[in-house]
Structure formats: structure tokens, C-alpha cells
Design a protein around this motif. Sequence first.
Motif, PDB file in Angstrom:
ATOM      1  N   LEU A  76       0.845  -1.190   0.000  1.00 38.23           N
ATOM      2  CA  LEU A  76       0.000   0.000   0.000  1.00 38.23           C
ATOM      3  C   LEU A  76       0.877   1.235   0.000  1.00 38.23           C
ATOM      4  O   LEU A  76       1.824   1.319   0.797  1.00 38.23           O
ATOM      5  CB  LEU A  76      -0.901   0.028   1.238  1.00 38.23           C
ATOM      6  N   ASP A  77       0.565   2.183  -0.897  1.00 35.70           N
ATOM      7  CA  ASP A  77       1.330   3.432  -0.826  1.00 35.70           C
ATOM      8  C   ASP A  77       0.954   4.123   0.479  1.00 35.70           C
ATOM      9  O   ASP A  77      -0.071   3.817   1.092  1.00 35.70           O
ATOM     10  CB  ASP A  77       1.131   4.304  -2.066  1.00 35.70           C
ATOM     11  N   ASN A  78       1.804   5.021   0.922  1.00 30.86           N
ATOM     12  CA  ASN A  78       1.651   5.580   2.274  1.00 30.86           C
ATOM     13  C   ASN A  78       0.330   6.310   2.485  1.00 30.86           C
ATOM     14  O   ASN A  78      -0.250   6.245   3.569  1.00 30.86           O
ATOM     15  CB  ASN A  78       2.833   6.479   2.608  1.00 30.86           C
ATOM     16  N   GLU A  79      -0.185   6.969   1.452  1.00 26.30           N
ATOM     17  CA  GLU A  79      -1.459   7.671   1.600  1.00 26.30           C
ATOM     18  C   GLU A  79      -2.593   6.675   1.832  1.00 26.30           C
ATOM     19  O   GLU A  79      -3.404   6.842   2.742  1.00 26.30           O
ATOM     20  CB  GLU A  79      -1.739   8.494   0.349  1.00 26.30           C
ATOM     21  N   ILE A  80      -2.645   5.615   1.028  1.00 26.43           N
ATOM     22  CA  ILE A  80      -3.671   4.586   1.190  1.00 26.43           C
ATOM     23  C   ILE A  80      -3.457   3.830   2.499  1.00 26.43           C
ATOM     24  O   ILE A  80      -4.412   3.495   3.202  1.00 26.43           O
ATOM     25  CB  ILE A  80      -3.697   3.623  -0.014  1.00 26.43           C
ATOM     26  N   ARG A  81      -2.193   3.588   2.862  1.00 25.50           N
ATOM     27  CA  ARG A  81      -1.892   2.899   4.129  1.00 25.50           C
ATOM     28  C   ARG A  81      -2.488   3.656   5.316  1.00 25.50           C
ATOM     29  O   ARG A  81      -3.086   3.054   6.206  1.00 25.50           O
ATOM     30  CB  ARG A  81      -0.382   2.765   4.305  1.00 25.50           C
ATOM     31  N   ASP A  82      -2.347   4.982   5.314  1.00 26.85           N
ATOM     32  CA  ASP A  82      -2.884   5.767   6.424  1.00 26.85           C
ATOM     33  C   ASP A  82      -4.410   5.696   6.470  1.00 26.85           C
ATOM     34  O   ASP A  82      -5.004   5.554   7.543  1.00 26.85           O
ATOM     35  CB  ASP A  82      -2.427   7.220   6.318  1.00 26.85           C
ATOM     36  N   LEU A  83      -5.054   5.774   5.304  1.00 26.12           N
ATOM     37  CA  LEU A  83      -6.510   5.631   5.245  1.00 26.12           C
ATOM     38  C   LEU A  83      -6.929   4.221   5.670  1.00 26.12           C
ATOM     39  O   LEU A  83      -7.948   4.038   6.343  1.00 26.12           O
ATOM     40  CB  LEU A  83      -7.014   5.931   3.836  1.00 26.12           C
ATOM     41  N   PHE A  84      -6.136   3.227   5.272  1.00 32.33           N
ATOM     42  CA  PHE A  84      -6.401   1.830   5.638  1.00 32.33           C
ATOM     43  C   PHE A  84      -6.350   1.660   7.153  1.00 32.33           C
ATOM     44  O   PHE A  84      -7.205   0.985   7.734  1.00 32.33           O
ATOM     45  CB  PHE A  84      -5.380   0.924   4.952  1.00 32.33           C
ATOM     46  N   ARG A  85      -5.370   2.276   7.792  1.00 30.96           N
ATOM     47  CA  ARG A  85      -5.261   2.162   9.254  1.00 30.96           C
ATOM     48  C   ARG A  85      -6.490   2.752   9.952  1.00 30.96           C
ATOM     49  O   ARG A  85      -6.988   2.194  10.928  1.00 30.96           O
ATOM     50  CB  ARG A  85      -3.986   2.845   9.741  1.00 30.96           C
TER      51      ARG A  85
END
Length: 116
Positions: A76-85
Motif C-alpha cells: 500500500l502506498d503511504n497515503e492509502i496505508r494511512d486511510l487503511f489504518r
Amino acid sequence: MSKKGSTVYPLRLSESGFAITVRAIQELSLRSGKYETLPGVIARAVTSDRDINSLIIKQLDGEIIFDGDIKISLRLDNEIRDLFRDYQERLSAIVEQPLTVRDCAVLISLQLLNEL
């Protein structure tokens, strides 16, 4: 040019968890007319303004067992990773237990299957 960062999550899925993610990828690919991936399924969910369908998740009756021997990697790119969290925290609150990245990815796939 700035390069986006990403995070890779090694996941071990059960056969049922793997089947759910593969079906979600397949259905999203057929609907979009282009090949999708699990990160695409995740991105679609976490960037959507739709609410989490708690009824789908609650049907599992607390039986969230997606751990198994099938190995995959989720990047996951970092932007999507943060939304995923953030999404993972909301899902955890619904099921009233902490969810792993693996569990959250499978539940997102399950929810997508029920939306399509």
C-alpha cells in the motif's frame, strides 16, 4: 521528482480468506473493465464515502479466522496505508476486537463483494 513511499505487509491467509480476496479482485476487475489488484480493492474501500456495512461483518458472529498457509504480500502506498489504518480502527470498533491487517483486508474484500 518526489517518490511515493509504500509499506508491504506479508500476509498468511486461510483458503476461505484467499478465496474472498480473489473473488473481490475478479468482481472489481469485471466491473471496471481493467485488471484490479488487492491494493486496488483496498483503495476503493478506504477512499469511498460509503459507510462500513456492519451487518455483513456481524454475520461472522465473531468468527474472524483468516489465518492460514497461503502467503501473499499487500503493498500500500503511504497515503492509502494511512486511510487503511483508520478504516482498520473503525472495523475493529464494529467487531469489538482488534483486527490484523490480514483480517481487515479480507473483510474489506467481503464488503466489496456484497456491494457489487
